[in-house]
Design an enzyme around this catalytic site. Structure first.
Site, short mmCIF file in Angstrom:
data_model
loop_
_atom_site.label_atom_id
_atom_site.label_comp_id
_atom_site.label_asym_id
_atom_site.label_seq_id
_atom_site.Cartn_x
_atom_site.Cartn_y
_atom_site.Cartn_z
N ARG A 17 25.90 -11.73 -12.42
CA ARG A 17 25.70 -13.18 -12.28
C ARG A 17 26.75 -13.93 -13.10
NH1 ARG A 17 20.76 -13.15 -16.32
NH2 ARG A 17 21.75 -14.06 -18.17
N TYR A 169 25.48 -15.01 -32.73
CA TYR A 169 26.41 -15.12 -31.60
C TYR A 169 27.83 -15.41 -32.10
CZ TYR A 169 28.39 -16.86 -27.16
OH TYR A 169 29.17 -17.07 -26.05
N LYS A 173 31.10 -12.95 -31.67
CA LYS A 173 32.31 -13.34 -30.93
C LYS A 173 33.54 -13.31 -31.85
CE LYS A 173 30.70 -14.05 -26.73
NZ LYS A 173 30.91 -13.03 -25.70
N ILE A 202 31.46 -23.88 -20.23
CA ILE A 202 31.69 -23.44 -18.85
C ILE A 202 30.39 -23.56 -18.04
CG2 ILE A 202 32.48 -21.55 -17.35
CD1 ILE A 202 34.65 -22.57 -19.35
N1 LIG Z 1 28.96 -20.12 -20.14
C1 LIG Z 1 29.70 -20.50 -21.17
O1 LIG Z 1 29.85 -21.69 -21.40
C2 LIG Z 1 30.38 -19.50 -22.06
C3 LIG Z 1 31.20 -19.98 -23.08
C4 LIG Z 1 31.85 -19.09 -23.92
C5 LIG Z 1 31.71 -17.73 -23.72
N2 LIG Z 1 30.91 -17.28 -22.73
C6 LIG Z 1 30.79 -15.83 -22.58
O2 LIG Z 1 31.11 -15.47 -21.25
C7 LIG Z 1 30.35 -14.31 -20.89
C8 LIG Z 1 29.57 -14.59 -19.63
O3 LIG Z 1 28.78 -15.73 -19.84
P1 LIG Z 1 27.73 -16.30 -18.77
O4 LIG Z 1 27.56 -17.73 -19.10
O5 LIG Z 1 28.10 -15.89 -17.40
O6 LIG Z 1 26.41 -15.53 -19.28
P2 LIG Z 1 25.23 -14.81 -18.49
O7 LIG Z 1 24.14 -14.63 -19.47
O8 LIG Z 1 24.91 -15.53 -17.23
O9 LIG Z 1 25.88 -13.40 -18.12
C9 LIG Z 1 25.88 -12.31 -18.98
C10 LIG Z 1 25.61 -11.08 -18.15
O10 LIG Z 1 25.59 -9.95 -19.05
C11 LIG Z 1 24.43 -9.16 -18.76
N3 LIG Z 1 24.02 -8.47 -19.98
C12 LIG Z 1 23.51 -9.04 -21.10
N4 LIG Z 1 23.23 -8.10 -22.02
C13 LIG Z 1 23.59 -6.90 -21.48
C14 LIG Z 1 23.55 -5.57 -21.93
N5 LIG Z 1 23.09 -5.25 -23.14
N6 LIG Z 1 24.01 -4.60 -21.11
C15 LIG Z 1 24.48 -4.88 -19.87
N7 LIG Z 1 24.53 -6.14 -19.38
C16 LIG Z 1 24.09 -7.14 -20.17
C17 LIG Z 1 23.38 -10.16 -18.26
O11 LIG Z 1 22.37 -9.54 -17.49
C18 LIG Z 1 24.25 -11.13 -17.45
O12 LIG Z 1 24.37 -10.73 -16.10
C19 LIG Z 1 29.49 -13.97 -22.10
O13 LIG Z 1 30.16 -13.03 -22.90
C20 LIG Z 1 29.40 -15.30 -22.82
O14 LIG Z 1 29.11 -15.12 -24.19
C21 LIG Z 1 30.24 -18.12 -21.89
#
Ligand SMILES: NC(=O)c1ccc[n+]([C@@H]2O[C@H](COP(=O)([O-])OP(=O)(O)OC[C@H]3O[C@@H](n4cnc5c(N)ncnc54)[C@H](O)[C@@H]3O)[C@@H](O)[C@H]2O)c1
Length: 274
Positions: A17, A169, A173, A202
């Site tokens: 996702r 978190y 990171k 994002i």
């Molecule tokens: N959305 C934002 O604004 C944003 C900003 C900065 C960084 N990020 C980073 O980008 C990445 C993706 O973010 P997102 O918003 O799509 O998050 P999200 O939570 O929708 O996606 C994370 C995915 O990782 C999977 N996951 C979590 N723990 C797991 C584990 N132990 N083993 C296997 N799979 C696991 C979840 O099931 C999920 O599908 C993450 O690393 C997040 O920290 C996101």
């Protein structure tokens, strides 16, 4: 789109996702075979309205490339080793690893002075240990191949404490950024690059639901005047996964509309509910 990755193989972690799914689709559009791995492969239940098939694996295959999917916890080394071994058995090489797993895994926010050690450790594991374990096993293969690109997903939260209630978190990171540099140094003699991206705000289905009430305020903080998209991130992943970035390693690239370079002091998000 030019098939710059034709015949290559990419593992994208946490790709059922959100932003990880977008990375998987972009790698497929570029011609790579894509390995989907997630702790929960049933992306549909996260209300992503534009999902065009039963699974991300099927979506990838509809783009004309091959795909494997693995459901399991990225903190479990035996699971990760199986993902890498099966990838090599099926496709014969591993060219790209995107370490996208991250977040708080439902552990929730909290002040450092109140936080149970278990909760802190779990979030460090989700963000840092998964990146370490996947990079360890992919890195071994890439060392022998003498080629490969590892791309880690950090966050602007690894540079500044975006939320006072996310010490786990932010620390995870920040450590991902450090691991990126150390592994880049180890793998450089083998022609393997290790870089990271640090996304800002994002938009995803989950993120929008979480920050709905604050979006107008957050937009004001971003010099480019908008919240980022998953595509903004995947374009930079494309750069780091292809030969366009061959002479670049150990770097972390902000994908944040100018937030960190131009407006870091206002990046902190207030009014975050505990
Ligand atoms: N959305 C934002 O604004 C944003 C900003 C900065 C960084 N990020 C980073 O980008 C990445 C993706 O973010 P997102 O918003 O799509 O998050 P999200 O939570 O929708 O996606 C994370 C995915 O990782 C999977 N996951 C979590 N723990 C797991 C584990 N132990 N083993 C296997 N799979 C696991 C979840 O099931 C999920 O599908 C993450 O690393 C997040 O920290 C996101």
């Amino acid at each position: 789109m030019e098939k710059r990755l034709l015949g290559k193989t990419a593992i994208i972690t946490g790709s059922a996702r959100g932003i990880g799914r977008e990375y998987a689709l972009r790698m497929a559009k570029l011609g790579a075979n894509v390995v989907i791995t997630d702790i929960d492969l049933s992306a549909g239940k996260y209300k992503e309205t534009d999902i065009k098939a039963k699974s991300v694996k099927e979506e990838v295959e509809l783009l004309g490339v091959k795909s494997l999917e693995f459901e399991g916890d990225g903190t479990d080394e035996s699971f990760v080793k199986k993902v890498v071994d099966d990838t090599i058995d099926t496709f014969g090489s591993l060219d790209i690893l995107v370490n996208n797993i991250g977040g708080t895994g439902g552990a929730g926010p909290g002040l450092a002075t109140d936080m149970e050690v278990e909760k802190f450790r779990r979030v460090i594991d989700i963000n840092l240990t998964t990146t370490f374990i996947f990079s360890k096993h992919a890195g071994k293969v890439m060392k022998v191949q003498k080629s490969g690109k590892i791309i880690n997903v950090a966050s602007v939260a690894g540079f500044v404490p975006l939320f006072v209630v996310q010490p786990h978190y932010s620390a995870g990171k920040a450590a991902v950024i450090s691991l990126t540099k150390t592994m880049a140094l180890e793998l450089a003699p083998y022609g393997v690059t290790v870089n990271a991206i640090a996304p800002g705000y994002i938009s995803t289905v989950k993120w929008d639901a979480h920050f709905e009430a604050q979006i107008e305020d957050l937009v004001q903080k971003v010099p480019l005047g908008r919240i980022g998209t998953t595509e903004d991130c995947s374009k930079v992943i494309e750069f780091l996964a292809t030969d366009l970035s061959d002479y670049l390693t150990g770097q972390t690239i902000f994908v944040d509309g100018g937030l960190m370079e131009l407006n870091p002091s206002s990046s902190k998000i207030e009014n975050y509910q505990i």
